[in-house]
Enzyme design. Sequence first.
Site, PDB file in Angstrom:
ATOM      1  N   CYS A   7      38.575  42.086  34.077  1.00 16.70           N
ATOM      2  CA  CYS A   7      38.075  42.657  35.421  1.00 16.70           C
ATOM      3  C   CYS A   7      39.113  42.243  36.565  1.00 16.70           C
ATOM      4  CB  CYS A   7      36.779  42.592  35.507  1.00 16.70           C
ATOM      5  SG  CYS A   7      36.008  43.547  37.183  1.00 16.70           S
TER       6      CYS A   7
ATOM      7  N   CYS B 111      28.398  41.566  33.419  1.00 12.34           N
ATOM      8  CA  CYS B 111      27.745  42.315  34.500  1.00 12.34           C
ATOM      9  C   CYS B 111      27.303  43.703  33.998  1.00 12.34           C
ATOM     10  CB  CYS B 111      29.096  42.957  35.804  1.00 12.34           C
ATOM     11  SG  CYS B 111      30.238  43.761  34.896  1.00 12.34           S
TER      12      CYS B 111
END
Length: 353
Positions: free
Chosen positions: A99, A198
């Site tokens: 990410c 997440c």
Amino acid sequence: MKNNRVMLGMSGGVDSSVAAILLKEQGYEVIGVTMKLLDDEVEGVCCNLASTCDAKRVCDFLGIPHYTLNFKEEFKTHVIDDFVDSYKNCRTPNPCIECNKYLKFGAMYKKALELDCEYIATGHYAKIEYDKKYNILVLKKANASKKDQSYVLYNTPKELLPHLLFPLANFKEKEEIRAIAKKYNLPVANKPDSEDICFIPDGNYAKYLEENSSIKPTVGNIVDKNSKIFGKHAGMYKYTIGQRRGLKVSYKKPLYVTGFNKTKNEVIVGEEQELYTKEFMVQDINLLVLDKLESPMHVSVKTRYSTKSNEAVIYPIGDEIKVVFDTSQRAITPGQSAVFYDGDIVLGGGKIK
């Protein structure tokens, strides 16, 4: 000529919110952005609707603009698909590293350029400083050793270093950050930290894989290195190197996962000493200080975010790097990253093969 406009990635948490305060105090023109990474019905940890609203509230409170950037497609391609592919191939991924590379310091930086921002900032605990030895800007460990996140930033494109700002670099304790948030009466001052992946808020990654990919429970054997069968497993993706709990096998000594045989759908186990090794290969290299590793180099190497670094020598082997530790290390895990340090300086790193 450089401008003072900075795009700040905001998750709605206390770290990135305080980063906004610090940047404003330092005279930067701050633009807050939150990345939309998941569909609204998917309740992620730090990229859900509530977190976006928290980030917007903070920006409104501080009088700075806030935008939401839709990066769902990029997140699916570079993070979720990589996560699934890793488990399909008996590797243990670190999605935060992907990410950071492709979203925060990839897609978000491109958007920053479109908005004429000279800098991009995040609430990471890390440093960008000029180093006399290498005569360039380098990525370094933060002062907050317990919170240092330089490990997950090693894959940042080298050319971005002059454009990165980490406002939390010089703080030593998280309590200092919360104290600033409380001083300014930020609405997120007491918001708890998130440690989970997440897109898997309940932490059950096996369930996530089963519900969101072609990976399904497939019974196979649990064996030792000599192919002696100890029991059955219901999916290799449910295990990682060094795991002891959940094996449900009986033996005179504790057994740990030491490897996998993808072809035979086997989980390989052994006694604890079988987890230790001194040498392994690293691929997908990203070097931040050197253009290329030309000769062996003494460094310290960190093989997981939660472990300490240990002394080693790294050797160039074609496009890969061979790591040889001074002393054997436990549970070196394919798919995780090996990050090379010269003291506090991040030299670079790559994926453990």
